[in-house]
Design an enzyme around this catalytic site. Structure first.
Site, PDB file in Angstrom:
ATOM      1  N   GLU A 122      -9.125  10.632  66.550  1.00 58.50           N
ATOM      2  CA  GLU A 122      -9.362   9.235  66.939  1.00 58.50           C
ATOM      3  C   GLU A 122      -8.360   8.322  66.250  1.00 58.50           C
ATOM      4  O   GLU A 122      -7.908   8.632  65.150  1.00 58.50           O
ATOM      5  CB  GLU A 122     -10.772   8.805  66.466  1.00 58.50           C
ATOM      6  N   LYS A 124      -7.165   5.459  63.867  1.00 55.60           N
ATOM      7  CA  LYS A 124      -7.790   4.813  62.711  1.00 55.60           C
ATOM      8  C   LYS A 124      -7.571   3.314  62.871  1.00 55.60           C
ATOM      9  O   LYS A 124      -6.460   2.816  62.715  1.00 55.60           O
ATOM     10  CB  LYS A 124      -7.181   5.303  61.396  1.00 55.60           C
ATOM     11  N   TYR A 234     -17.634   4.469  66.136  1.00 55.78           N
ATOM     12  CA  TYR A 234     -17.083   5.805  65.911  1.00 55.78           C
ATOM     13  C   TYR A 234     -17.981   6.736  65.088  1.00 55.78           C
ATOM     14  O   TYR A 234     -17.558   7.830  64.720  1.00 55.78           O
ATOM     15  CB  TYR A 234     -15.693   5.732  65.278  1.00 55.78           C
ATOM     16  N   CYS A 441      38.789 -15.503  65.098  1.00 51.41           N
ATOM     17  CA  CYS A 441      37.788 -15.031  64.134  1.00 51.41           C
ATOM     18  C   CYS A 441      37.786 -13.503  64.084  1.00 51.41           C
ATOM     19  O   CYS A 441      37.548 -12.834  65.094  1.00 51.41           O
ATOM     20  CB  CYS A 441      36.418 -15.554  64.545  1.00 51.41           C
TER      21      CYS A 441
HETATM   22  S1  IVH Z   1     -15.167   7.512  60.293  1.00 51.33           S
HETATM   23  C1  IVH Z   1     -17.644   9.272  56.965  1.00 51.33           C
HETATM   24  N1  IVH Z   1     -13.500   6.821  62.202  1.00 51.33           N
HETATM   25  O1  IVH Z   1     -11.573   3.947  57.858  1.00 51.33           O
HETATM   26  C2  IVH Z   1     -16.633   8.759  57.939  1.00 51.33           C
HETATM   27  N2  IVH Z   1     -13.477   5.560  60.190  1.00 51.33           N
HETATM   28  O2  IVH Z   1     -11.173   5.095  55.162  1.00 51.33           O
HETATM   29  C3  IVH Z   1     -16.689   7.300  58.087  1.00 51.33           C
HETATM   30  N3  IVH Z   1     -11.908   3.686  60.189  1.00 51.33           N
HETATM   31  O3  IVH Z   1     -14.424   2.680  56.305  1.00 51.33           O
HETATM   32  C4  IVH Z   1     -15.587   6.693  58.809  1.00 51.33           C
HETATM   33  N4  IVH Z   1     -11.152   4.011  62.238  1.00 51.33           N
HETATM   34  O4  IVH Z   1     -13.386   1.331  58.224  1.00 51.33           O
HETATM   35  C5  IVH Z   1     -13.942   6.560  60.954  1.00 51.33           C
HETATM   36  N5  IVH Z   1     -12.124   6.312  63.996  1.00 51.33           N
HETATM   37  C6  IVH Z   1     -12.560   6.058  62.762  1.00 51.33           C
HETATM   38  C7  IVH Z   1     -12.053   4.964  61.998  1.00 51.33           C
HETATM   39  C8  IVH Z   1     -12.539   4.765  60.706  1.00 51.33           C
HETATM   40  C9  IVH Z   1     -11.068   3.239  61.148  1.00 51.33           C
HETATM   41  C10 IVH Z   1     -12.025   3.068  58.868  1.00 51.33           C
HETATM   42  C11 IVH Z   1     -13.432   2.700  58.483  1.00 51.33           C
HETATM   43  C12 IVH Z   1     -13.708   3.445  57.206  1.00 51.33           C
HETATM   44  C13 IVH Z   1     -12.332   3.734  56.702  1.00 51.33           C
HETATM   45  C14 IVH Z   1     -12.356   4.975  55.848  1.00 51.33           C
END
Ligand code: IVH
Length: 677
Positions: A122, A124, A234, A441
């Site tokens: 997915e 991020k 997510y 120039c």
């Molecule tokens: S899963 C236990 N999925 O990344 C797993 N997090 O560094 C919980 N984030 O606090 C998170 N996209 O703010 C997950 N597709 C995604 C995400 C994602 C962004 C952020 C989220 C989390 C942080 C962790």
């Protein structure tokens, strides 16, 4: 049925309110969760107004899950605390392919599985994590992540985000369902919001992430409602009494059915190789996504395996965030210089304290032009944000005014050229300032010759920028015509050259004499004559002499040539020095085959092509040339205006964009057919 009639009997009113709620809920679901609007926005707004009217007249019909309740809750003095019943964890990071392979190996070892593991891959998202709680299908509480154990109660603010369903779309909602996701501000909204803030004289946000965070933490929900926020789900939090699928990916699909918005770029991949392919694909797609992402996340898809893997301290063992190299970094400006281009345009360039950004070390960044420089107000000594997205030239995104050193003064446009001392002029209403020195120039001379020798012009093999600079500095070459007088003995005395390379370069210069009329016209570097215009000119005039003699009216008969371009072309050939250079070039033996007859031409006139992926039967250059030859244009990016996208093997994000926009996609055989090859 309309509001007036409905207000007649209480039963009918209640029925109409129920009907409106249901219809609006469905519109909302289609619009947000499915990204497939059923009706125009105006229709939605009309029904929402009707519902609001009925609820005002009949407050007893108003319920917390009504869509009218997204906006308008009273401001709070401070946010309450929410203890997360299931901790909100963070993710471990991976920065390299090796890190990802290690992650996959650790998982297989721990589970004693030999075969490939399936992962949900997915994007991020770069926003703010939230938890949303539903009881018996109704949204009851929203919270920020906080420290992972306790967050802030942002229920009223979350309600204003239209992508969050206030009620689950299911007849059998579980007693408790918590979902987790990311609140973010899409880039278009961020830019619009910042422009408006600046226009009002207010502070702008540094990036979409800060904008989302700032918007979500407004004590007055009406402020949050005015911000363009969005939300992707997510993950799950606490769930009681729901039967959910056994895989993470299927769970996300189930949540989508219930009305949540799921990121459509998510996909199941197999093993570390699958993860790494996905990473590269998203890296290529990144700059064309409507929201910011800072990496991708891989999660073991099988929920039973997730359970077996468990957690270490604050992060799950079954997931990892694979980060992209940072695209923005802070550094300081050592100096601001003006570079002089081929047409004399002065480009301000910031000399920087070297900084690692977007995977490379950057020590110069463009400031584009004087307007941009003034707008961003960059000064020597300033701390600035440098941005380098994809393979775009690094630029100064913005200044941190609070870190400005005392006494730093604004940069002024030099009145004379920093290279040749000729006056600099800036025509009214023009962003570009120019050195008026022309070939006096040295900078303009160098750029003219670099352009003349460049790949898409005469394509002189081995004559790079550094050699050209030496040739001009030594005054061996003043104009493109001088290139053909260079002898190999002389060339071999240049820096990093020897006898062999001197001979080779001389031969390459001689070979470049055989070209095409359109390449030759392009190589001359006439202002506003790019490759497409050069092709059209060559097709129209078919020889150099009639073109040199044409007046502005005749020029304007060429498709795409308007009065300004016509004037520039005529002025170029009327200039005695230019005329002398063209004469010498022709006398030196520059020649080309007669252009194709006009009937065959212009078949693709006005059609814009984008080439992507690898073609099997021809090179990218040959394909571009073939399109130009038939009067078409080649562009680097896909938009609604693109007529055809030619997709070779391993076509990536451009193909996807074409499909999204409904642009005609040609495979190689179809493309060849169009070219009649
Ligand atoms: S899963 C236990 N999925 O990344 C797993 N997090 O560094 C919980 N984030 O606090 C998170 N996209 O703010 C997950 N597709 C995604 C995400 C994602 C962004 C952020 C989220 C989390 C942080 C962790």
């Amino acid at each position: 049925m309309c509001a007036q009639k409905a207000s007649g009997s209480p039963d009918k009113t209640a029925a109409r309110v129920a009907e409106l709620k249901e219809t609006l809920d469905r519109y909302n679901y289609r619009y947000h969760a499915l990204d497939d609007p059923e009706v125009p926005d105006a229709e939605y707004d009309k029904l929402l107004r009707e519902l609001r009217g009925l609820e005002t007249q009949h407050p007893e019909l108003l319920t917390a899950d009504s869509l009218t309740q997204r906006v308008g809750a009273a401001p709070v003095a401070a946010f309450g605390a929410v203890k997360h019943r299931l901790a909100m964890l963070s993710l471990d990071n991976a920065f390299s392919d090796e890190d990802v392979r290690d992650f996959d190996r650790r998982i297989r070892e721990r589970l004693a599985i030999e075969g490939p593991i399936r992962y949900s891959a997915e994007p991020k998202l770069d926003g703010l994590a939230i938890n949303a709680r539903y009881e018996h299908g109704v949204f009851v509480q929203g919270a920020t992540r906080g420290d992972g154990e306790t967050g802030e109660d942002i229920t009223q603010n979350l309600k204003t985000i239209k992508a969050l369903p206030l009620k689950l779309r299911t007849g059998k909602p579980p007693p408790v369902l918590e979902v987790r996701g990311e609140v973010f501000m899409p880039l278009a909204g961020f830019e619009r919001f910042n422009e408006q803030a600046i226009a009002r004289g207010e502070k702008s946000f540094v990036n979409p992430r800060n904008a989302a965070a700032g918007s979500l933490r407004q004590l007055d929900p009406r402020m949050t409602a005015a911000r363009p926020l969005d939300l992707f789900i997510y993950a799950l939090g606490i769930v009681e009494g729901a039967e959910l699928p056994a895989e993470h990916s299927a769970t996300l699909q189930a949540l989508r059915q219930w009305g949540f918005k799921i990121c459509q770029q998510s996909r199941v991949v197999e093993s570390a190789d699958g993860c790494l392919d996905y990473y590269r694909e998203m890296g290529a797609l990144r700059s064309s996504l409507p929201y910011q992402i800072d990496g991708v996340v891989y999660k073991v898809d099988d929920l039973e395996l997730q359970r077996q893997l468990g957690f270490v301290s604050r992060a799950p063992r079954w997931a990892v965030a694979h980060k992209f190299p940072a695209e923005e970094a802070l550094t300081t400006v050592r100096g601001i210089e003006f570079q002089v281009g081929r047409t004399g345009a002065l480009t301000p360039v910031a000399r920087l304290e070297p900084v690692f950004v977007g995977g490379v070390t950057v020590s110069n960044a463009t400031l584009h032009n004087m307007d941009e420089l003034t707008r961003k107000d960059v000064r020597v000594g300033d701390t600035v944000v440098i941005r380098r997205a994809g393979d775009v030239i690094p630029e100064v995104a913005r200044v941190l005014p609070e870190r400005r050193v005392a006494g730093a003064s604004p940069v002024v446009l030099p009145s004379v050229c920093p290279v040749c001392g000729s006056p600099v002029v800036r025509e009214a209403e023009q962003a570009v300032a120019r050195c008026t020195g022309g070939r006096i120039c040295a900078a303009q001379r160098k750029e003219e010759i670099k352009h003349f020798a460049s790949r898409r012009a005469l394509d002189i093999q081995g004559l790079g920028d550094k050699l050209i600079e030496q040739l001009v500095d030594k005054e061996w070459v003043r104009t493109p015509a001088d290139l053909f007088t260079l002898e190999s003995e002389r060339l071999s005395t240049l820096d990093r050259m020897g006898e062999k390379s001197g001979q080779k370069l001389q031969a390459a210069i001689a070979a470049a004499k055989h070209t095409t009329l359109s390449r030759f016209l392009y190589a001359l570097g006439i202002r506003d004559v790019g490759e497409a215009t050069a092709h059209l000119l060559a097709q129209h005039f078919r020889a150099i002499e009639p073109l040199r003699l044409a007046d502005e009216d005749e020029m304007q008969r060429v498709p795409d040539v308007g009065p300004v371009v016509a004037k520039n072309i005529v002025a170029y050939f009327r200039d005695p020095e230019n005329a002398g250079i063209v004469d010498r070039l022709l006398a030196d033996g520059i020649d080309w085959p007669a252009p194709a007859p006009p009937e065959a031409a212009a078949e693709l006139a006005g059609k814009t092509f984008v080439l992507t992926g690898t073609l099997q039967t021809m090179t990218r250059e040959a394909a571009e040339e073939a399109v130009l030859k038939l009067g078409g244009k080649v562009s680097g990016s896909v938009s609604k205006k693109t007529h055809y996208v030619v997709a070779g093997t391993e076509a990536g994000s451009k193909l996807k964009k074409a499909q999204d926009l409904g642009v005609t996609v040609l495979d190689e055989p179809a493309f060849l057919k169009l070219l009649k090859k």
